[in-house]
Structures are given as C-alpha cells and as structure tokens.
Scaffold this motif. Structure first.
Motif, PDB file in Angstrom:
ATOM      1  N   HIS A  37       5.188  -7.568   4.368  1.00 11.53           N
ATOM      2  CA  HIS A  37       4.014  -8.085   3.664  1.00 11.53           C
ATOM      3  C   HIS A  37       4.014  -7.609   2.200  1.00 11.53           C
ATOM      4  O   HIS A  37       3.806  -8.418   1.279  1.00 11.53           O
ATOM      5  CB  HIS A  37       2.756  -7.623   4.400  1.00 11.53           C
ATOM      6  N   GLU A  38       4.288  -6.325   1.986  1.00 14.99           N
ATOM      7  CA  GLU A  38       4.298  -5.786   0.614  1.00 14.99           C
ATOM      8  C   GLU A  38       5.452  -6.368  -0.199  1.00 14.99           C
ATOM      9  O   GLU A  38       5.282  -6.699  -1.377  1.00 14.99           O
ATOM     10  CB  GLU A  38       4.380  -4.257   0.639  1.00 14.99           C
TER      11      GLU A  38
ATOM     12  N   HIS B  30       4.489  -9.671  -1.548  1.00 14.19           N
ATOM     13  CA  HIS B  30       3.667  -9.671  -2.770  1.00 14.19           C
ATOM     14  C   HIS B  30       4.528  -9.609  -4.028  1.00 14.19           C
ATOM     15  O   HIS B  30       4.190 -10.194  -5.052  1.00 14.19           O
ATOM     16  CB  HIS B  30       2.692  -8.489  -2.764  1.00 14.19           C
TER      17      HIS B  30
ATOM     18  N   PHE C 120      -5.423  -8.346  -4.327  1.00 17.29           N
ATOM     19  CA  PHE C 120      -5.003  -9.725  -4.129  1.00 17.29           C
ATOM     20  C   PHE C 120      -6.117 -10.524  -3.477  1.00 17.29           C
ATOM     21  O   PHE C 120      -6.862 -10.005  -2.655  1.00 17.29           O
ATOM     22  CB  PHE C 120      -3.761  -9.770  -3.243  1.00 17.29           C
TER      23      PHE C 120
ATOM     24  N   GLU D 159      -2.929 -12.992   0.045  1.00 15.90           N
ATOM     25  CA  GLU D 159      -2.709 -12.233   1.285  1.00 15.90           C
ATOM     26  C   GLU D 159      -2.098 -13.119   2.364  1.00 15.90           C
ATOM     27  O   GLU D 159      -1.170 -12.723   3.057  1.00 15.90           O
ATOM     28  CB  GLU D 159      -4.026 -11.621   1.794  1.00 15.90           C
TER      29      GLU D 159
ATOM     30  N   HIS E 135      -6.714  -5.288   1.181  1.00  9.57           N
ATOM     31  CA  HIS E 135      -6.097  -6.398   1.904  1.00  9.57           C
ATOM     32  C   HIS E 135      -7.143  -6.974   2.853  1.00  9.57           C
ATOM     33  O   HIS E 135      -7.272  -6.501   3.981  1.00  9.57           O
ATOM     34  CB  HIS E 135      -4.908  -5.901   2.727  1.00  9.57           C
TER      35      HIS E 135
HETATM   36 ZN   LIG Z   1      -1.498  -7.602   0.846  1.00  5.08          ZN
END
Ligand SMILES: [Zn+2]
Length: 275
Positions: free
Chosen positions: A122-123, A126, A180, A185, A228
C-alpha cells in the motif's frame, strides 16, 4: 526565503530545481528528479528524528518483503528503500522517492506475513502512483503550503535541518505529505491487490490488517488510521477487488514461522508485546 535568494548572486545547483518546483503545475506531481532530491534530504532529516532498528535480521526480513513487492511491478522511477523505525504505535508512511518507513509495532501487530506485505505494498503504491509527489504540490497551495515551500527552499539551498525544522521537523513534513484523500487510498489499495499476488502474497492480508486497525480504533484511532481513512466502505471495495482475482491458489499468507521469529527479535530489542 526571499532575502536568501537575493543574497545569492550565483544560483546554487539546487536553486534551478527549486524554481522548477515552484513553477510546476499545482495539480500534478513534482518531477521524478525533484522528488529524488527531496527524498534524499527528507531521508537524512528523518534519520535524525527517529530510532531505526539496526538489527540485520529484522531489516533484511522487511527489505526482502519490500523488494518482492517492488519486483512485481514495472517500470520503477525510484530505488525503493525500506526502514524499520522503533516505535510502539502502529504506523507506516511513504517518503518522497521510495523511502518507505515501517514502525516496529506494525510488524508486531501483523498476524501473518501477508498483512505486513499488504501495508508495505500500500505504501509503495502511494509512491509509485505519485501520490506523495502530487501531495507536495497540493500542500504548497494550502495553508501549510508556504511553509512547505520555505522548507523546500531551505532544503534545496543547503539548509535542510532549518527548512524542515520550520515545519516542526521532517516527520511533521512527512505527516503532511501522507495526508491522502479517499481516492488516493483506494488507488493504493487497488495497487496492493494487483501487485501482492504477483509477489506471491495473498492480498487478503490487506483487508485483515484493516480489521486489526479498526479493532484498535476506539475513540482515539491510531495515527495510521487517521492518515489512512479506513472505512467499512474501503474494506468492502478492497474485498470486491480481491474477489475478482482469477486464481488465488498457492498465494502466501504465512511464511512458516519466520514472521514470528522476527517479532520475537523485535520483542527482545524493544520489550514490546505481541497481541
Ligand atoms: Zn495510504
């Protein structure tokens, strides 16, 4: 900031870059080269503000998961690097140019490797989707914008510590870059769902770790939650994406006790407890 510029008759190397940062589009991301410059400066500032875990086994374990994720998509605009921060709050954040930071408590609270891989993927999403770079431009137009630009000016003219200190430090600046919106997200979640199976991980870990976060939520949600927005909707949308994946057989949830060994090492290093 202005006085500083006027005093400098000969533009230092970073200054041309700064002008490029300042004049670039307000909506799109800063360029890859600009982000690399920022990433380098942020990394050294963060290093002054946190305690990294120096244990080789812990770092290798997290880096291996990270590099498997990175190896599962292309092209790469950045060299991704993974850092483990000794901190008893569940959190993870994405710095400019692929510097990804994971708190020890995030590792401790993972019930299997796919949950940790989910957070990492997930990171990475981004960064790869240029959310951090877009936030940089967006934030400089908001209230914090002036401070961000001042910080950037100071970073790029060689005064990194002073520049980031005006924001309360690199971590504070990072928190701003990691705010974000829901759309970003969801994009990072979708990225993780797509990339995790290619790296061999079952994407369910993403959803089950959301549930860990929500359980911990209570009246004061952990920082990771407020950064998040983990909503029931978001979990459902991610579950729907996972359900659409054609073949999930053989994807890894647990790694045969290796996560537990790493958690035990961290426990000994930090005296923190596992759930
Ligand atoms: Zn995130």
């Amino acid at each position: 900031m202005r006085g500083r510029w006027i005093r400098r008759r000969v533009a230092p190397p970073g200054l041309a870059l700064l002008f490029a940062v300042l004049s670039s589009s307000a909506c799109g991301p800063i360029s890859v080269a600009q982000e690399q410059q920022l990433g380098h400066q942020f990394e050294s500032q963060i290093a002054r503000e946190v305690t990294f875990v120096r244990d080789g086994a812990v770092n290798r374990y997290v880096d291996k998961i990270g590099q498997k994720i990175v190896g599962a998509f292309a092209p790469h605009e950045f060299k991704y690097q993974f850092y483990v921060i000794r901190d008893d709050q569940i959190n993870a954040f994405a710095g400019p140019a692929g510097h990804i930071y994971i708190h020890t408590e995030t590792i401790q609270q993972a019930s299997n490797v796919s949950e940790l891989a989910g957070v990492i993927a997930h990171e990475v999403g981004h960064v790869a989707l240029r959310h951090v770079a877009t936030n940089y431009n967006r934030q400089r137009n908001a209230k914090i914008g002036t401070q961000m630009v001042t910080a950037a000016a100071n970073i790029l003219t060689g005064g990194a510590a002073g520049g980031l200190a005006s924001l309360g430090g690199g971590l504070a600046a990072m928190a701003v870059l990691n705010q974000f919106g829901r759309e970003a997200e969801m994009e990072a979640d979708a990225f993780a769902v797509e990339v995790m199976p290619r790296a061999g991980y079952h994407p369910d870990g993403l959803v089950t770790f959301f549930q860990v976060l929500m359980k911990q939520g209570g009246p004061q949600p952990p920082a990771f939650l407020s950064d998040h927005p983990t909503t029931v909707d978001r979990i459902q949308e991610t579950q729907a994406l996972i359900a659409e994946l054609p073949n999930k057989h053989g994807l890894m949830r647990s790694d045969g006790g290796r996560l537990e060994i790493i958690q035990r090492r961290i426990e000994l290093l930090t005296q923190s407890r596992r759930r």
